[in-house]
Design a protein around this motif. Structure first.
Motif: not given
Lengths: 265, 285
Positions: A19-22, A131-138, A140-141, A151-156
């Motif tokens: 499934l999509d992390p989002r 995956k942790p990286l997918d989680l953060t990518m989701g 961020e989106d 808000v610096p969403t990417h930095d967060i």
């Protein structure tokens, strides 16, 4: 330390993993809200059945979920005891000396326990199948609308993903230092209070030193590869919404709607 | 006094998706009073093997005997502290374990854990630091002020201060410059010669094996596939090629000569001896 299941990703190939992390993040939030709609046992039953199906679909073993309960068992027992003394509604079920056990206390406690257990299952499912990286990518989106508000969403998201990335590294490092100090006769389990403090210091100081070193190295490595804070970035991996994501979101929203309906009617 | 492995298996994270068999059916006798090299590719189980020696890891199956201690499967040996005192284990990149404000305090930490009084511990520490080649001027410096190689020496001194009879070193020269590495190996050789300490070294450096070790244990995918005398080991250059081990320069040189029809005795393992042999051969012509 290898027995920590909380927040650990389990690499399997299942419906839930794909499934999509989002979807998973949103579904988790909806379910967490749903848990707090007070409709009694029916509500928990509905959510429980849904989670059971999701658990089977995710191919995670039941023993894994059971292990993730363990750290919270102490808290559950603690809650049980506090509730027994503080809640005095409903009928008296049991009298021991001057202490009365009310039915309200028992039911409230069961509610809280169920809620907590369901919440643990939901969050464990999210972290174990993503995956942790997918989680953060989701993440961020999902946060991207906030970028319009500066808000610096990417930095967060980058900070979160780095922090997540380094959890296993730090655990490994801690284990290594622990072993190294054990080889020098440190005993983490027994010994006087002063010895214990010394033992903990012998772990924490090297861990801090090496964390700072790693952070420095990482910053250098990122800059060497052209990372600029706040700069526009593109992504290699694109998230895709599929049919199964719609099904998942649809059913989760359905549950929330059903619970609200039960409550209102 | 002995080190004996009997059919030892070690499995990491058993019964999970992360399950990994790091050691399989390892039976091994390490000779007391000698320097033994443990070699093998990355992930072949070298580190896992040596961490059994002081009970940091316990066998998943089988047992091992170290001096008077028996380490059985999944059971912490009694008096594990004494075992750890007798078997000094120096980790890879040991410099990361320093934590005290001064070198002397850090090195005294080990003996103090084993119940030595503060004053005496510092005396032992000072001795160990000198043995490890640290200048007494630096004893009250912070570990953070030292170079990587010096820090490693301090970490090794921290183990020496416990006066172990068996010294186990996990890649002690990794990341050091060639000179520092050589000095380090000289130190272990000296400890072996003068104090009779049994030394086990995990290493990738064949030059070091050739120059300083007596015996060689080769691991491959968690199994011991060879345990021989150094001379036997270097005779078998086919094996080294197969395991993609870079042979020491002197072995390569001898092989090149062999191709040209010049044979040297297998005993010739040092540059000095080789030079002698060459002169002898020239004399004959």
């Amino acid at each position: 330390m290898n027995n920590i299941t909380l927040g650990r990703f389990i690499p399997l190939n299942s419906f839930v993993h794909k499934l999509d992390p989002r979807t998973k993040i949103v579904a988790m939030m909806i379910l967490l809200v749903a848990i707090f709609i007070p409709v009694g046992f029916i509500g928990y039953g509905i959510i429980g059945v849904f989670l059971l199906i999701a658990l089977i679909l995710s191919k995670l073993s039941f023993s894994f979920v059971w292990k993730s309960f363990k750290p919270s068992l102490f808290m559950l027992v603690f809650l049980l005891i506090i509730n027994m003394f503080l809640i005095k509604t409903g009928d008296i079920w049991l009298t021991i000396g001057t202490f009365n056990l009310y039915s309200g206390a028992v039911i409230q406690t069961i509610y809280i326990v169920l809620r907590l257990l369901l919440m643990i299952v939901i969050t464990t499912m999210l972290t174990a199948t993503t995956k942790p990286l997918d989680l953060t990518m989701g993440l961020e989106d999902l946060l991207s609308p906030l970028a319009k508000l500066n808000v610096p969403t990417h930095d967060i998201a980058m900070m979160i993903s780095l922090a997540l990335r380094f959890i296993p590294t730090l655990l490994e490092e801690a284990q290594r230092i622990l072993k190294a100090q054990a080889s020098r006769g440190v005993d983490m389990e027994s010994g006087s209070f002063k010895e214990k403090i010394q033992a903990i210091l012998s772990l924490i100081v090297p861990l801090f030193v090496s964390s700072f070193q790693k952070a420095d190295d990482l910053a250098d490595a990122m800059e060497a590869r052209g990372y600029v804070v706040g700069a526009e970035r593109v992504r290699y991996k694109q998230l895709k919404f599929t049919f199964s994501d719609f099904i998942t979101l649809f059913s989760v929203t359905g549950i929330l709607a059903a619970l609200i309906l039960i409550k209102v009617l | 006094m002995s080190i004996h492995f009997e059919k030892v298996d070690h499995i990491y994270s058993p019964d999970t998706v992360f399950e990994f068999k790091a050691l399989e059916d390892v039976s091994l006798d390490i000779s007391i009073g000698r320097i033994t090299a443990i070699i093998g590719a990355t992930g072949s189980g070298k580190t896992t093997l040596v961490q059994h020696l002081n009970g940091l890891l316990l066998p998943s199956k089988g047992f091992l005997k170290v001096n008077d201690f028996t380490i059985k499967e999944n059971e912490k040996p009694k008096n594990i502290k004494e075992l750890r005192k007798q078997v000094g284990l120096v980790f890879q990149f040991a410099e990361y374990q320093l934590f005290e404000e001064t070198l002397i305090k850090d090195v005294a930490f080990g003996p103090k854990n084993f119940g030595v009084e503060e004053k005496e511990a510092e005396m032992i520490a000072a001795n160990a630091l000198v043995t490890a080649g640290i200048d007494p001027k630096d004893f009250n410096k912070s570990p953070l002020e030292l170079s990587g190689g010096q820090k490693r020496r301090v970490a090794i001194a921290g183990i020496l201060a416990m006066a172990p009879s068996i010294l186990v070193l996990d890649e002690p020269t990794a990341g050091l410059d060639p000179q520092g590495a050589k000095a380090m190996m000289e130190l272990f050789s000296m400890l072996n010669r003068e104090k009779g300490i049994t030394v086990l070294i995990v290493t990738h450096n064949m030059e070091h094996v050739l120059d300083y070790c007596d015996e060689v244990v080769v691991l491959e995918s968690g199994k011991v596939i060879m345990h021989t005398d150094k001379k036997q080991f270097f005779k078998n250059d086919q094996y080294m090629e197969k395991a993609s081990i870079d042979p020491p320069i002197i072995i390569s040189f001898k092989k090149m000569c062999q191709k040209q029809g010049v044979d040297f005795d297998t005993d010739v393992l040092t540059i000095d001896k080789l030079v002698d042999e060459i002169i002898k051969k020239r004399g004959k012509r």
